[in-house]
Design a protein around this motif. Sequence first.
Motif, mmCIF file in Angstrom:
data_model
loop_
_atom_site.group_PDB
_atom_site.id
_atom_site.type_symbol
_atom_site.label_atom_id
_atom_site.label_comp_id
_atom_site.label_asym_id
_atom_site.label_seq_id
_atom_site.Cartn_x
_atom_site.Cartn_y
_atom_site.Cartn_z
ATOM 1 N N ALA A 135 6.999 0.688 3.129
ATOM 2 C CA ALA A 135 5.753 1.180 3.683
ATOM 3 C C ALA A 135 4.768 0.970 2.588
ATOM 4 O O ALA A 135 4.786 1.644 1.525
ATOM 5 C CB ALA A 135 5.784 2.427 4.396
ATOM 6 N N LEU A 136 3.832 0.217 2.437
ATOM 7 C CA LEU A 136 2.768 -0.027 1.478
ATOM 8 C C LEU A 136 1.438 0.765 1.649
ATOM 9 O O LEU A 136 1.059 1.200 2.748
ATOM 10 C CB LEU A 136 2.433 -1.396 1.453
ATOM 11 C CG LEU A 136 3.685 -2.652 1.179
ATOM 12 C CD1 LEU A 136 2.987 -3.920 1.467
ATOM 13 C CD2 LEU A 136 4.038 -2.276 -0.095
ATOM 14 N N SER A 137 1.204 1.015 0.648
ATOM 15 C CA SER A 137 -0.101 1.823 0.242
ATOM 16 C C SER A 137 -1.351 0.909 0.564
ATOM 17 O O SER A 137 -1.202 -0.620 0.805
ATOM 18 C CB SER A 137 -0.427 2.519 -1.081
ATOM 19 O OG SER A 137 -0.556 1.413 -1.850
ATOM 20 N N PRO A 138 -2.603 1.254 1.152
ATOM 21 C CA PRO A 138 -3.776 0.264 0.910
ATOM 22 C C PRO A 138 -3.843 -0.740 -0.085
ATOM 23 O O PRO A 138 -3.963 -1.719 0.256
ATOM 24 C CB PRO A 138 -4.793 1.312 1.469
ATOM 25 C CG PRO A 138 -4.516 2.614 1.797
ATOM 26 C CD PRO A 138 -3.014 2.697 1.103
ATOM 27 N N VAL A 139 -3.653 -0.215 -1.250
ATOM 28 C CA VAL A 139 -3.679 -1.297 -2.417
ATOM 29 C C VAL A 139 -2.673 -2.051 -2.568
ATOM 30 O O VAL A 139 -2.650 -3.348 -2.706
ATOM 31 C CB VAL A 139 -3.782 -0.600 -3.737
ATOM 32 C CG1 VAL A 139 -3.809 -1.350 -4.835
ATOM 33 C CG2 VAL A 139 -4.881 0.509 -3.795
ATOM 34 N N GLY A 140 -1.384 -1.567 -2.006
ATOM 35 C CA GLY A 140 -0.259 -2.632 -2.029
ATOM 36 C C GLY A 140 -0.281 -3.648 -0.850
ATOM 37 O O GLY A 140 0.146 -4.644 -0.882
ATOM 38 N N THR A 141 -0.871 -3.138 0.442
ATOM 39 C CA THR A 141 -1.253 -4.068 1.413
ATOM 40 C C THR A 141 -2.144 -4.962 0.958
ATOM 41 O O THR A 141 -1.942 -6.191 1.215
ATOM 42 C CB THR A 141 -1.866 -3.193 2.507
ATOM 43 O OG1 THR A 141 -0.780 -2.182 2.946
ATOM 44 C CG2 THR A 141 -1.975 -4.141 3.603
ATOM 45 N N ILE A 142 -3.140 -4.838 0.317
ATOM 46 C CA ILE A 142 -4.011 -5.647 -0.172
ATOM 47 C C ILE A 142 -3.283 -6.621 -1.183
ATOM 48 O O ILE A 142 -3.457 -7.893 -0.863
ATOM 49 C CB ILE A 142 -5.217 -5.089 -1.083
ATOM 50 C CG1 ILE A 142 -6.128 -4.382 -0.053
ATOM 51 C CG2 ILE A 142 -5.777 -6.322 -1.707
ATOM 52 C CD1 ILE A 142 -7.026 -3.592 -0.583
ATOM 53 N N LEU A 143 -2.366 -6.106 -2.058
ATOM 54 C CA LEU A 143 -1.721 -7.199 -3.063
ATOM 55 C C LEU A 143 -0.682 -7.964 -2.315
ATOM 56 O O LEU A 143 -0.498 -9.131 -2.356
ATOM 57 C CB LEU A 143 -0.888 -6.423 -3.890
ATOM 58 C CG LEU A 143 -1.970 -5.716 -5.082
ATOM 59 C CD1 LEU A 143 -0.991 -4.777 -5.903
ATOM 60 C CD2 LEU A 143 -2.460 -6.716 -5.837
ATOM 61 N N PHE A 144 -0.350 -7.564 -1.117
ATOM 62 C CA PHE A 144 0.647 -8.190 -0.272
ATOM 63 C C PHE A 144 0.102 -9.449 0.445
ATOM 64 O O PHE A 144 0.561 -10.313 0.675
ATOM 65 C CB PHE A 144 1.322 -7.221 0.781
ATOM 66 C CG PHE A 144 2.350 -7.756 1.691
ATOM 67 C CD1 PHE A 144 3.629 -8.190 1.435
ATOM 68 C CD2 PHE A 144 1.712 -8.189 3.079
ATOM 69 C CE1 PHE A 144 4.309 -9.083 2.068
ATOM 70 C CE2 PHE A 144 2.690 -8.754 3.936
ATOM 71 C CZ PHE A 144 4.078 -9.020 3.628
#
Length: 165
Positions: A135-144
């Motif tokens: 489960a990714l954070s909003p920043v992690g989702t953007i990077l993903f």
Amino acid sequence: MHEADKHPETPTGRQPATRGVRDVGWVIGVGLAPLLLLALTTPAVVILGSRDGLLPEVLSNWNLYAVFGLVIFAPIMVVSCIGALVMISRFRAGRWIATAGNVATAVSMAILVYAGTADLVVPPADPDPDSWVAALSPVGTILFVVPYVALLAANLYVIRRLWRH
């Protein structure tokens, strides 16, 4: 002999439907980009191992999506490369085949962007504790989603490039 020497201008001043090696290079490069992304991120995942943090989670999600996505990406990559090779001798037929591969890749990238961002919009009611996907954070989702958005844009660029006049 240069490509321009093989196809002199027609009496109407228009060039016949043929292009240079740049179009073939773009189709092959963008077509194989998902495999390249997997090849470039796998060593980083191996090096980082099971460490906690944003980057290992994003990289492991990329690789998980890429490995299981090869079932879809491999045939699409083959279609794109066949289209590029056909473009060398019969540009119009190759353009259609390459366009089919690029459109399929663009749709796949859009689906991956949706899949990566869906949990942010509507969090799962009962998250699976044994899920393979972190489960990714909003920043992690953007990077993903950044590489998938870049691949989507590259495929749209190639389609536009193939059909320009």
